[in-house]
Enzyme design. Structure first.
Site, short mmCIF file in Angstrom:
data_model
loop_
_atom_site.label_atom_id
_atom_site.label_comp_id
_atom_site.label_asym_id
_atom_site.label_seq_id
_atom_site.Cartn_x
_atom_site.Cartn_y
_atom_site.Cartn_z
N ASP A 21 -81.30 102.64 53.56
CA ASP A 21 -80.03 101.91 53.58
C ASP A 21 -78.86 102.74 54.11
O ASP A 21 -77.71 102.54 53.71
CB ASP A 21 -79.66 101.37 52.17
CG ASP A 21 -80.79 100.59 51.56
OD1 ASP A 21 -81.38 99.77 52.29
OD2 ASP A 21 -81.10 100.79 50.38
N LYS A 55 -79.05 102.56 59.40
CA LYS A 55 -79.77 102.99 60.61
C LYS A 55 -79.76 101.92 61.68
O LYS A 55 -79.75 102.21 62.87
CB LYS A 55 -81.26 103.25 60.30
CG LYS A 55 -81.53 104.36 59.36
CD LYS A 55 -83.03 104.47 59.10
CE LYS A 55 -83.60 103.39 58.22
NZ LYS A 55 -83.15 103.34 56.86
N GLY A 56 -79.80 100.64 61.22
CA GLY A 56 -79.96 99.51 62.13
C GLY A 56 -78.99 99.55 63.29
O GLY A 56 -79.36 99.32 64.44
N GLY A 83 -85.21 96.23 56.09
CA GLY A 83 -84.43 95.07 56.51
C GLY A 83 -83.11 95.54 57.08
O GLY A 83 -82.45 96.37 56.49
N HIS A 84 -82.78 95.06 58.28
CA HIS A 84 -81.43 95.33 58.74
C HIS A 84 -80.88 94.19 59.57
O HIS A 84 -81.62 93.37 60.10
CB HIS A 84 -81.33 96.69 59.45
CG HIS A 84 -82.18 96.83 60.66
ND1 HIS A 84 -83.25 97.67 60.71
CD2 HIS A 84 -82.10 96.23 61.86
CE1 HIS A 84 -83.80 97.57 61.90
NE2 HIS A 84 -83.12 96.72 62.62
N ARG A 123 -110.13 102.36 51.59
CA ARG A 123 -110.97 101.92 52.72
C ARG A 123 -111.62 100.56 52.48
O ARG A 123 -112.79 100.34 52.80
CB ARG A 123 -112.01 103.00 53.06
CG ARG A 123 -111.34 104.19 53.72
CD ARG A 123 -111.94 105.49 53.37
NE ARG A 123 -111.76 105.80 51.96
CZ ARG A 123 -112.35 106.79 51.34
NH1 ARG A 123 -113.16 107.58 51.99
NH2 ARG A 123 -112.14 107.02 50.06
N GLN A 144 -86.92 102.73 55.80
CA GLN A 144 -86.69 103.43 54.53
C GLN A 144 -85.96 104.77 54.78
O GLN A 144 -85.14 104.82 55.67
CB GLN A 144 -88.01 103.66 53.76
CG GLN A 144 -88.59 102.38 53.16
CD GLN A 144 -89.42 101.58 54.13
OE1 GLN A 144 -90.29 102.12 54.78
NE2 GLN A 144 -89.19 100.30 54.21
N ARG A 200 -76.65 98.39 44.82
CA ARG A 200 -77.22 99.73 44.97
C ARG A 200 -76.50 100.73 44.09
O ARG A 200 -75.28 100.63 43.91
CB ARG A 200 -77.12 100.17 46.43
CG ARG A 200 -77.93 99.29 47.35
CD ARG A 200 -77.81 99.70 48.80
NE ARG A 200 -78.54 98.76 49.64
CZ ARG A 200 -78.14 98.33 50.83
NH1 ARG A 200 -77.02 98.76 51.35
NH2 ARG A 200 -78.86 97.47 51.51
P1 IMP Z 1 -91.80 99.40 48.01
O1 IMP Z 1 -91.62 100.03 49.35
O2 IMP Z 1 -91.51 97.93 48.00
O3 IMP Z 1 -93.13 99.74 47.40
O4 IMP Z 1 -90.72 100.04 47.03
C1 IMP Z 1 -90.77 101.41 46.62
C2 IMP Z 1 -89.36 102.00 46.53
O5 IMP Z 1 -88.81 102.10 47.83
C3 IMP Z 1 -88.39 101.15 45.72
O6 IMP Z 1 -87.47 102.00 45.06
C4 IMP Z 1 -87.67 100.35 46.78
O7 IMP Z 1 -86.40 99.90 46.36
C5 IMP Z 1 -87.56 101.40 47.88
N1 IMP Z 1 -87.44 100.83 49.22
C6 IMP Z 1 -88.40 100.26 49.96
N2 IMP Z 1 -87.93 99.88 51.17
C7 IMP Z 1 -86.65 100.25 51.20
C8 IMP Z 1 -85.61 100.17 52.21
O8 IMP Z 1 -85.82 99.70 53.33
N3 IMP Z 1 -84.40 100.68 51.85
C9 IMP Z 1 -84.16 101.26 50.63
N4 IMP Z 1 -85.09 101.34 49.69
C10 IMP Z 1 -86.31 100.86 49.97
#
Ligand code: IMP
Length: 423
Positions: free
Chosen positions: A13, A16-17, A40-41, A142, A222, A303
């Site tokens: 977050d 980056k987008g 998501g962006h 696997r 991420q 957040r």
């Molecule tokens: P998961 O990727 O859904 O398994 O979530 C694992 C952790 O990564 C959680 O704390 C989510 O909130 C965080 N997370 C996953 N994708 C994002 C992202 O794109 N931005 C910020 N946090 C993320």
């Protein structure tokens, strides 16, 4: 010309987008290497808003080839929804290619994500519940369903086998309701047919583009601290958002990468659980959250918010081999009296400057702050260094000194043109 990686240098977050979009606009090929639709962006181009989750940002530029690399997990229903949404806005996905090796996120993965989070009680990870973890688990075990099976002749056999196995876990371990495989087959057959033309060996495409000296962009998702190995385990995602993950996840070697740009915000946020040394629980935290619009794009969750943590930034420089850093979202700090930057941690009476490898220790780290003068001017119209108030200039100079990495761009507002290039 080797490719450019753009990745998150904090907990995701970072905004980056916007930067990915700036570089995607001139790229010949954009590739996603890890994660799935947990990312998501939002990109605004010519006044139109696009919300992208899995599809690379280059899709908005007709000449750009867009690749979902082998390290990505793909939810067929979700990616088709994204393709349809783009089509409604006149954006073609003819140049979207999905690697045959990608693992598919299927209904049992979504179910298992929700069930395992629930079973953890108060100790949940706080996942996005998009089935990411359970899909990567199957990959490591696997037993996953790869895209070549999903769109190929083994479609029914592969899905039946996987569903049967997973229903045992859903019912036996979690006491949940079994997934109706007949309903899944009926629904997903159509998805397989629609995705088939997009599926191929994308490593060939990416390698050819690099070899031909084209402009290749590795689009991160991420952030560094959500990396399965290098992040704040277990509060991490199940893939590798660090720069090294771009190679494995796109099927090309490290020599395909020429530069690595890390994106930070001028403060820190995280969603989900886990230690966060500079977290603010007071009105300053609320102020920054509100000013920065810090609510999740995928989940809508508020957040957690805190001061800039330079220990994390230096860690991101090290584990990603960052060649440059961007400081984004400086404008939300406007109006704060003092700007604090965490330069070290106090841990068991000692001052430490490296991010701890045992992330449980992080919960016991007290931030050591340096303070800088705040600013009151509206900086959203600034487009060059000289436009910036002196307090912002010295804040950026101090960050560069503390982090020891060139800061090459700044973000001063949400729009694509609210940036400035420094070097
Ligand atoms: P998961 O990727 O859904 O398994 O979530 C694992 C952790 O990564 C959680 O704390 C989510 O909130 C965080 N997370 C996953 N994708 C994002 C992202 O794109 N931005 C910020 N946090 C993320």
């Amino acid at each position: 010309m080797p490719g450019k990686v753009i990745l998150g240098a904090q907990w995701g977050d970072e905004g980056k987008g916007k930067f990915i979009d700036i570089f995607a606009a001139k790229a010949d090929l954009v590739v996603r290497s890890q994660g799935g639709n947990n990312a998501g962006h939002t990109v605004v181009v010519n006044g139109e808003t696009y919300k992208l989750q899995l599809i690379p940002s280059g899709i908005l530029y007709p000449d750009c080839v867009n690749v979902i690399g082998p390290g990505v997990v793909v939810d067929p229903r979700n990616v088709l929804r994204e393709i349809d949404g783009l089509a409604e806005k006149g954006v073609s996905c003819d140049k979207l290619y999905i690697d045959a090796r990608c693992h598919c996120i299927l209904p049992w993965h979504l179910e298992l994500d929700a069930l395992s989070e629930k079973a953890r009680g108060g100790d949940d990870i706080g996942t996005t519940k998009k089935g990411i973890g359970p899909t990567y688990m199957d990959k490591a075990e696997r037993i996953g369903v790869r895209m070549h099976d999903f769109v190929g002749e083994r479609f029914e056999e592969a899905l039946r086998e996987a569903c049967e196995r997973k229903n045992k876990v859903i019912t036996g371990v979690y006491g949940g309701e079994p997934i109706d495989i007949e309903a899944v087959l009926a629904e997903y057959k159509d998805y397989a047919g629609r995705l088939r033309p997009h599926v191929r060996d994308t490593s060939v495409l990416t390698y050819a583009a690099v070899k031909a000296g084209q402009d290749v962009l590795f689009e991160g998702a991420q952030g560094t601290l959500l990396d399965l190995d290098m992040g704040t385990y277990p509060y991490v995602t199940s893939s590798h958002p660090v720069a090294g993950g771009c190679c494995i996840g796109s099927g090309v070697g490290p020599t395909a990468i020429g530069s690595v740009m890390g994106i930070c915000k001028s403060y820190t946020t995280r969603v989900g659980k886990g230690p966060f040394p500079t977290e603010l629980f007071d009105e300053t935290g609320d102020y920054i959250r509100k000013a920065g619009g810090e609510f999740g794009t995928v989940t809508g969750r508020p957040r957690r918010t805190g001061w800039f943590d330079a220990v994390i930034a230096r860690y991101a420089v090290r584990v990603n081999g960052l060649t440059e850093l961007v400081i984004n979202k400086i404008d939300p700090l406007r109006g704060l009296d003092k700007l604090k930057v965490c330069v070290a941690y106090r841990y068991k009476g000692e001052t430490i400057t490296e991010f701890p490898a045992n992330f449980a220790d992080l919960a016991h780290c007290e931030p050591v702050y340096e303070e800088f003068e705040g600013f009151t001017e509206d900086i959203t119209g600034c487009r060059s260094w000289d436009d910036l108030p002196s307090a912002v200039q010295s804040y950026i100079k101090e960050l560069e000194r503390i982090i020891d990495c060139p800061i090459t761009m700044l973000g001063v507002g949400p729009a694509r043109d609210q940036v400035m290039t420094l070097k």
